[in-house]
Motif scaffolding. Structure first.
Motif, mmCIF file in Angstrom:
data_model
loop_
_atom_site.group_PDB
_atom_site.id
_atom_site.type_symbol
_atom_site.label_atom_id
_atom_site.label_comp_id
_atom_site.label_asym_id
_atom_site.label_seq_id
_atom_site.Cartn_x
_atom_site.Cartn_y
_atom_site.Cartn_z
ATOM 1 N N UNK A 63 -9.642 14.779 -7.851
ATOM 2 C CA UNK A 63 -10.229 16.260 -7.350
ATOM 3 C C UNK A 63 -11.120 15.623 -6.837
ATOM 4 N N UNK A 64 -11.381 15.588 -5.118
ATOM 5 C CA UNK A 64 -12.429 16.016 -4.927
ATOM 6 C C UNK A 64 -12.738 17.307 -4.101
ATOM 7 N N UNK A 65 -14.139 17.900 -4.983
ATOM 8 C CA UNK A 65 -14.375 19.230 -4.928
ATOM 9 C C UNK A 65 -13.623 20.151 -4.396
ATOM 10 N N UNK A 66 -13.060 20.029 -5.250
ATOM 11 C CA UNK A 66 -11.412 20.689 -5.095
ATOM 12 C C UNK A 66 -11.642 22.198 -5.633
ATOM 13 N N UNK A 67 -12.350 22.417 -5.817
ATOM 14 C CA UNK A 67 -13.086 24.413 -6.374
ATOM 15 C C UNK A 67 -14.603 24.282 -6.427
ATOM 16 N N UNK A 68 -15.124 23.604 -5.623
ATOM 17 C CA UNK A 68 -16.139 24.268 -4.689
ATOM 18 C C UNK A 68 -16.146 24.913 -3.544
ATOM 19 N N UNK A 82 0.729 -0.873 -0.084
ATOM 20 C CA UNK A 82 0.033 0.152 -0.069
ATOM 21 C C UNK A 82 1.474 1.403 0.025
ATOM 22 N N UNK A 83 1.883 1.036 1.338
ATOM 23 C CA UNK A 83 3.041 2.396 1.047
ATOM 24 C C UNK A 83 3.901 2.512 -0.646
ATOM 25 N N UNK A 84 3.635 1.675 -1.486
ATOM 26 C CA UNK A 84 4.458 1.437 -2.767
ATOM 27 C C UNK A 84 2.936 2.430 -3.588
ATOM 28 N N UNK A 85 1.529 1.500 -3.186
ATOM 29 C CA UNK A 85 0.709 2.020 -4.519
ATOM 30 C C UNK A 85 0.295 3.872 -4.408
ATOM 31 N N UNK A 86 0.761 4.477 -2.897
ATOM 32 C CA UNK A 86 0.795 5.915 -2.373
ATOM 33 C C UNK A 86 1.079 7.117 -3.774
ATOM 34 N N UNK A 87 1.923 5.903 -4.099
ATOM 35 C CA UNK A 87 2.792 7.221 -5.296
ATOM 36 C C UNK A 87 2.122 6.912 -6.394
ATOM 37 N N UNK A 88 1.414 5.964 -6.944
ATOM 38 C CA UNK A 88 0.531 6.496 -7.834
ATOM 39 C C UNK A 88 -0.941 6.656 -7.976
ATOM 40 N N UNK A 89 -1.438 7.077 -6.898
ATOM 41 C CA UNK A 89 -2.551 8.114 -7.167
ATOM 42 C C UNK A 89 -2.642 8.917 -5.445
ATOM 43 N N UNK A 90 -2.718 10.313 -6.499
ATOM 44 C CA UNK A 90 -2.978 10.775 -5.050
ATOM 45 C C UNK A 90 -3.611 11.780 -5.132
ATOM 46 N N UNK A 91 -4.752 12.727 -4.286
ATOM 47 C CA UNK A 91 -5.649 13.138 -3.918
ATOM 48 C C UNK A 91 -5.597 14.733 -3.635
ATOM 49 N N UNK A 122 1.543 19.141 -4.325
ATOM 50 C CA UNK A 122 2.282 18.527 -3.339
ATOM 51 C C UNK A 122 1.506 17.564 -4.113
ATOM 52 N N UNK A 123 0.717 16.828 -4.833
ATOM 53 C CA UNK A 123 -0.454 16.018 -6.021
ATOM 54 C C UNK A 123 1.237 15.427 -6.706
ATOM 55 N N UNK A 124 1.295 16.561 -7.273
ATOM 56 C CA UNK A 124 2.013 15.781 -8.066
ATOM 57 C C UNK A 124 3.206 14.917 -7.977
ATOM 58 N N UNK A 125 3.992 16.286 -6.905
ATOM 59 C CA UNK A 125 5.240 15.657 -6.926
ATOM 60 C C UNK A 125 5.908 14.577 -6.444
#
Length: 546
Positions: A450-455, A360-369, A439-442
């Motif tokens: 993007x969860x309601x990222x502009x609301x 799961x730690x390795x997976x975190x690098x592949x998906x960001x929120x 930070x998410x793209x780093x």
């Protein structure tokens, strides 16, 4: 008789000073406008323009750090700036009332809703207990809440967001005040609930001939309910005109900029290569919660049920629906922030639904929120530079390389790399959200959620962040999952849309096709409820109603 003489609210040359060291000297700078009986005046502008400060000054609720240094606020001819605290208490609820943006923080969590309405009556009237209860139930029925007895006996946390807002409206209108101030009362609500609340405010306002000052940054709401509009920019009213005139022919450059930033309900035409590789696929993804009762097991509640979707590289899939529909549950399951109950989550062909701690730690690098509230997403005690480099350094990148990458990312999100040593509170809301995107793209994810990222952003800042997300998706060829309840935003940023209701996908398809020819009744209801849906908001034409 002049307009000002007949006005319920007459704001004349209002000036309110900010504390020393603020980014400008005045929160409100010579503002002036009127609200007549039976009229809705919308006060619009970006965050920091002074909208809520004017509302607080009118109610006599200005924070101690702010002070009115000039002008008048006349309520039926009486200057509330010169009223004593005792007189202000007497005016509140009887002559002027306010609906706040977030009812959960405005309502007392340890009092029933009925007791909170009764408190207004007992404080300001000499009615008997029996008559107060009768009036309380009457106003609960007036705001169209079901089962008034049960609603009045409920605590705020036992009601939905829309129901809590109706209780706030009931409290504000129970004594039929001459002036109602509504401070962003629908911003946090779903599109269907928002439409209901707007209709309710209009109906009650007409019934009692109340003057309404409606504070908003949503021009869809303005088009839906406003009689006149006052545009506020850095504390100054730059334009004040009838709503249809202002929307069709805005005179001030700032007004034109705000209107041009309103996203259109007409989807953009974009082409995604059909053969692009599938980055994410979910198969029958399910998340079930169990309600635990006292000494017994409760019922199972499916927050998300049998969700199957896929996202290709370079594509943005939107999930839309009301609060409680399961949108964020799906996003959090995919990001493995919560454990799915059943189903598969295939990331580049690998099932990540049951990964252990190490994998799961390795997976975190592949998906960001990227979350809705950037201020809560960032540690206030750490610089934004530290926030951006933390992820890459956790995966073994040297600090120097991580800092160089952070500088590149700050430029990508159009922020000055020299501001990496600043703290979150030193940025605006839109800038903080840009930091969260950086930070998410780093760590170079394959999927960005993007969860309601502009609301929570102003319409102008929202437009900038949406354009930025779209540019980043194109430049980095990212797959993106975009969660929103704003159909205008979905129309502009998404390639395909999935509509969720009660934990299930009821309809899915290309955004242009789905918006033009919705098949499910729920999708049709969502589109019909979009505020300002019959008005054309275009950057090149201000031609009025569509």
């Amino acid at each position: 008789m002049s307009e000002s003489a007949s006005a319920v609210l007459d704001v004349r040359g209002l000036t309110i000073a900010l504390p020393s060291g603020a980014d400008r000297a005045l929160a409100v700078d010579g503002a002036g406008f009127t609200v007549n009986a039976g009229e809705i005046v919308c006060l619009v502008g970006e965050s920091g323009s002074g909208k809520s400060v004017i509302a607080q000054a009118t109610m006599g609720l200005l924070p101690a750090a702010l002070r009115a240094t000039g002008g008048q606020i006349l309520l039926d001819g009486e200057d509330v700036l010169r009223a004593s605290e005792a007189r202000l208490r007497a005016l509140r609820c009887t002559r002027m009332s306010m609906i706040f943006q977030e009812p959960m923080t405005a309502l007392n969590p340890v009092m029933t809703c009925g007791d909170q309405i009764d408190e207004v009556l007992s404080t300001h009237t000499a009615l008997s207990t029996t008559l107060r209860r009768s009036r309380m139930l009457e106003i609960v029925r007036d705001v169209q809440l079901p089962e008034p007895e049960r609603m009045s006996a409920s605590f705020p946390h036992q009601l939905s967001g829309g129901q809590r807002q109706r209780i706030m409206i009931a409290m504000a209108l129970v004594l039929n005040p001459r002036l109602l101030i509504a401070d962003e009362p629908t911003t946090a609500l779903d599109v269907t609930t928002q439409a209901q609340i707007l209709v309710l405010i209009r109906e009650l306002q007409r019934k009692h001939d109340t003057g309404v000052l409606f504070i908003t940054h949503d021009f869809g709401v303005v088009a839906e309910i406003a009689d006149r509009v006052a545009v506020l920019r850095q504390g100054e009213v730059v334009e004040f005109a009838p709503a249809r005139e202002l929307l069709a022919h805005p005179r001030h450059e700032y007004t034109r900029m705000l209107i041009a930033a309103v996203p259109s309900l007409k989807p953009r035409q974009r082409e995604i290569a059909a053969g692009a590789p599938i980055v994410l696929r979910t198969e029958q993804l399910t998340k079930t919660y169990t309600r635990e009762g006292w000494l017994r097991r409760g019922d199972d509640v499916a927050a998300a049920s049998a969700i199957s979707l896929e996202i290709r590289r370079g594509e943005t899939l939107g999930i839309v629906g009301e609060s409680g529909s399961g949108k964020s549950t799906v996003a959090r399951c995919i990001a493995r922030l919560i454990e799915p109950t059943a189903g598969r989550i295939m990331l580049d062909g690998e099932d990540v639904a049951r990964l252990g701690a190490g994998a799961l730690r390795r997976f975190r690098r592949r998906v960001q929120i990227v979350f809705q509230d950037p201020y809560r997403s960032l540690n206030p005690r750490r610089t934004v530079g530290e926030a951006i480099v933390e992820g890459p350094m956790n995966y073994g990148i040297a600090r120097g390389a991580a800092l160089a990458n952070a500088c590149r990312l700050m430029e990508l999100v159009r922020l000055d790399p020299r501001s990496l040593d600043r703290y979150p509170h030193q940025f605006s809301g839109g800038q903080r959200q840009r930091v969260c995107i950086a930070r998410a793209l780093a760590i170079e994810p394959e999927l960005l959620i993007a969860d309601e990222a502009v609301s929570a952003l102003d319409v102008s800042v929202q437009a900038q962040v949406l354009a930025l997300l779209d540019e980043i998706r194109t430049e980095l060829n990212l797959a993106m999952l975009f969660i929103t309840h704003d159909l205008r935003v979905a129309a502009q940023v998404c390639d395909r849309v999935a509509v969720m209701r009660h934990g299930r996908i009821v309809e899915e398809g290309p955004v242009g096709e789905l918006f033009a020819h919705p098949q499910h009744e729920y999708t049709k209801a969502l589109l019909a409820a979009a505020p300002g849906r019959n008005w054309t908001f275009s950057s090149d034409t201000r031609a009025g109603a569509a």
